[in-house]
Scaffold this active site. Structure first.
Site, PDB file in Angstrom:
ATOM      1  N   ILE A 267       0.697  -1.371   0.117  1.00 48.08           N
ATOM      2  CA  ILE A 267      -0.039  -0.078  -0.413  1.00 48.08           C
ATOM      3  C   ILE A 267       0.863   1.336  -0.669  1.00 48.08           C
ATOM      4  O   ILE A 267       1.111   2.465  -1.438  1.00 48.08           O
ATOM      5  CB  ILE A 267      -0.957   0.144   1.252  1.00 48.08           C
ATOM      6  CG1 ILE A 267      -2.304  -1.160   1.391  1.00 48.08           C
ATOM      7  CG2 ILE A 267      -1.748   1.380   1.354  1.00 48.08           C
ATOM      8  CD1 ILE A 267      -3.060  -1.348   2.853  1.00 48.08           C
TER       9      ILE A 267
ATOM     10  N   GLU B  61      -7.182  -1.846  10.640  1.00 51.19           N
ATOM     11  CA  GLU B  61      -8.244  -2.153   9.698  1.00 51.19           C
ATOM     12  C   GLU B  61      -8.170  -1.445   8.669  1.00 51.19           C
ATOM     13  O   GLU B  61      -6.782  -0.445   8.548  1.00 51.19           O
ATOM     14  CB  GLU B  61      -9.646  -1.592  10.620  1.00 51.19           C
ATOM     15  CG  GLU B  61     -10.810  -0.636   9.497  1.00 51.19           C
ATOM     16  CD  GLU B  61     -11.347  -0.137   9.622  1.00 51.19           C
ATOM     17  OE1 GLU B  61     -12.177   0.451   8.973  1.00 51.19           O
ATOM     18  OE2 GLU B  61     -11.303   0.324  10.969  1.00 51.19           O
TER      19      GLU B  61
ATOM     20  N   ASN C 198       6.536  -0.028   6.115  1.00 51.41           N
ATOM     21  CA  ASN C 198       5.725  -0.490   5.073  1.00 51.41           C
ATOM     22  C   ASN C 198       4.467  -0.836   5.332  1.00 51.41           C
ATOM     23  O   ASN C 198       4.643  -1.982   6.327  1.00 51.41           O
ATOM     24  CB  ASN C 198       6.708  -1.390   4.104  1.00 51.41           C
ATOM     25  CG  ASN C 198       7.141  -1.025   2.910  1.00 51.41           C
ATOM     26  OD1 ASN C 198       7.931  -0.093   3.111  1.00 51.41           O
ATOM     27  ND2 ASN C 198       8.165  -1.842   2.106  1.00 51.41           N
TER      28      ASN C 198
ATOM     29  N   THR D  10       5.606   2.967   1.107  1.00 47.10           N
ATOM     30  CA  THR D  10       6.588   2.870   1.667  1.00 47.10           C
ATOM     31  C   THR D  10       6.954   3.805   1.977  1.00 47.10           C
ATOM     32  O   THR D  10       7.359   4.952   1.512  1.00 47.10           O
ATOM     33  CB  THR D  10       7.495   1.977   0.451  1.00 47.10           C
ATOM     34  OG1 THR D  10       6.670   1.052  -0.367  1.00 47.10           O
ATOM     35  CG2 THR D  10       8.471   2.146   0.116  1.00 47.10           C
TER      36      THR D  10
ATOM     37  N   ASP E 101       2.277  14.314  15.533  1.00 41.96           N
ATOM     38  CA  ASP E 101       3.596  15.106  14.166  1.00 41.96           C
ATOM     39  C   ASP E 101       2.206  14.925  13.536  1.00 41.96           C
ATOM     40  O   ASP E 101       1.964  14.104  11.690  1.00 41.96           O
ATOM     41  CB  ASP E 101       4.186  12.926  13.704  1.00 41.96           C
ATOM     42  CG  ASP E 101       5.451  12.770  12.184  1.00 41.96           C
ATOM     43  OD1 ASP E 101       4.956  14.309  12.429  1.00 41.96           O
ATOM     44  OD2 ASP E 101       5.083  12.770  11.255  1.00 41.96           O
TER      45      ASP E 101
ATOM     46  N   LYS F  42       1.085  -3.182   8.417  1.00 43.34           N
ATOM     47  CA  LYS F  42       2.567  -2.784   8.701  1.00 43.34           C
ATOM     48  C   LYS F  42       3.357  -3.096   9.434  1.00 43.34           C
ATOM     49  O   LYS F  42       2.987  -3.405  10.651  1.00 43.34           O
ATOM     50  CB  LYS F  42       1.809  -0.972   9.753  1.00 43.34           C
ATOM     51  CG  LYS F  42       2.851  -0.478   9.910  1.00 43.34           C
ATOM     52  CD  LYS F  42       2.245   1.404  10.748  1.00 43.34           C
ATOM     53  CE  LYS F  42       2.763   2.276  10.239  1.00 43.34           C
ATOM     54  NZ  LYS F  42       2.260   3.140  10.816  1.00 43.34           N
TER      55      LYS F  42
ATOM     56  N   ASP G  83      -1.241   6.340  11.636  1.00 43.53           N
ATOM     57  CA  ASP G  83       0.040   7.015  12.014  1.00 43.53           C
ATOM     58  C   ASP G  83      -0.134   7.320  13.731  1.00 43.53           C
ATOM     59  O   ASP G  83       0.740   8.586  13.623  1.00 43.53           O
ATOM     60  CB  ASP G  83       1.207   7.797  11.267  1.00 43.53           C
ATOM     61  CG  ASP G  83       1.045   7.216   9.462  1.00 43.53           C
ATOM     62  OD1 ASP G  83       1.067   6.072   9.792  1.00 43.53           O
ATOM     63  OD2 ASP G  83       1.145   7.936   8.751  1.00 43.53           O
TER      64      ASP G  83
ATOM     65  N   ASN H 247      -0.968  12.563   7.074  1.00 47.22           N
ATOM     66  CA  ASN H 247      -1.778  11.660   7.506  1.00 47.22           C
ATOM     67  C   ASN H 247      -2.999  11.530   8.376  1.00 47.22           C
ATOM     68  O   ASN H 247      -3.110  11.371   9.170  1.00 47.22           O
ATOM     69  CB  ASN H 247      -0.871  11.021   8.531  1.00 47.22           C
ATOM     70  CG  ASN H 247       0.097  12.105   9.354  1.00 47.22           C
ATOM     71  OD1 ASN H 247      -0.794  13.545  10.237  1.00 47.22           O
ATOM     72  ND2 ASN H 247       1.260  12.215  10.702  1.00 47.22           N
TER      73      ASN H 247
END
Length: 264
Positions: A58, A147, A65, A60, A191, A79, A207, A196
């Protein structure tokens, strides 16, 4: 020739472990992030029936990844944090000071494993607070299963790649999510940016590995940075609130660290 032989050996090893490759070139999968720790984690997840197949990539990134996967006949996101190239020093900044993980050893492996556990815990807290984040299903070592936010094996786009019909409404929704994250989940993302936040009829925050509890010594700095990033992005599309006003709105007018929490 050697590469083909290596690829076949890898495929055979996965089959022996009960890991099925679905709709993907296993050689590309192998070349990205797979090592002994990752294969062991996959083995445990498959045999605990938390995962049945792994598919195509999905996204990188430098740290991880994300792959498509299958769990109980349903598409999920897998993930996988990189063991060799993850920036464990940067990760440590977000873990050290979090009372939930005070006993962590500071080796590369332990930091990456703790980061994975931390993202699972943060997603769980955010979901329990009613926030639109991926539901976490399971984790093992450096692998997190959650999910899949998307449709027909196509991931939802980042908000920066979407033409929003009501940018001001979306801006207020994102501010509301920051507020709920702080007040209800008692977390600061740390972040947050247009990179994200996914869009699928509403903004989904992703994230969450670096998210810290409110009593973290840098929580205030991280919160201001999140608000600044969101204001920067949305200021091109709609009026935004003053940074100080938003900090007061999100925190309820004050920023008081809570009592330290035990590891969850």
């Amino acid at each position: 020739m050697g590469g083909d032989r290596e690829g076949k050996d890898f495929d055979r090893k996965l089959e022996e472990m009960g890991i099925r490759i679905k709709d993907a070139d296993s050689r590309k999968v192998r070349g990205e992030v797979f090592d002994e720790n990752t294969l062991l984690a996959l083995y445990h997840l498959v045999h605990k029936k938390k995962l049945s197949a792994i598919g195509g990539s999905i996204s990188t990134g430098k740290e991880a990844n994300v792959f498509l996967g299958e769990r109980e006949g349903k598409t999920v996101a897998i993930k996988i944090y990189r063991m060799r190239t993850a920036n464990f020093k940067a990760m440590a900044e977000y873990i050290i000071g979090d009372p939930r993980f005070a006993g962590m050893r500071r080796t590369r492996k332990d930091i990456v494993f703790t980061w994975t556990k931390k993202e699972f815990a943060n997603l769980k807290r955010a979901r329990e607070a009613g926030l639109p984040v991926p539901e976490p299903y399971a984790f093992d070592r450096n692998i997190l299963i959650m999910e899949f936010i998307g449709e027909d094996d196509t991931a939802a786009p980042q908000i920066r790649n979407v033409e929003l019909e009501d940018p001001e409404g979306v801006y207020r929704a994102v501010v509301g999510e920051i507020k709920t994250l702080f007040q209800e989940a008692r977390l600061v993302h740390g972040d947050l940016s247009e990179f994200n936040i996914l869009w699928r009829e509403k903004p989904y925050i992703i994230d969450m590995g670096q998210a810290v509890t409110r009593e973290h010594p840098n929580a205030g700095t991280f919160l201001i940075r999140d608000i600044r990033n969101i204001n920067r992005f949305f200021s091109s599309f709609c009026p935004v609130e003053d940074e100080d006003v938003l900090v007061r709105e999100v925190t309820g007018g004050t920023f008081r660290p809570l009592q330290p929490e035990k590891e969850q």
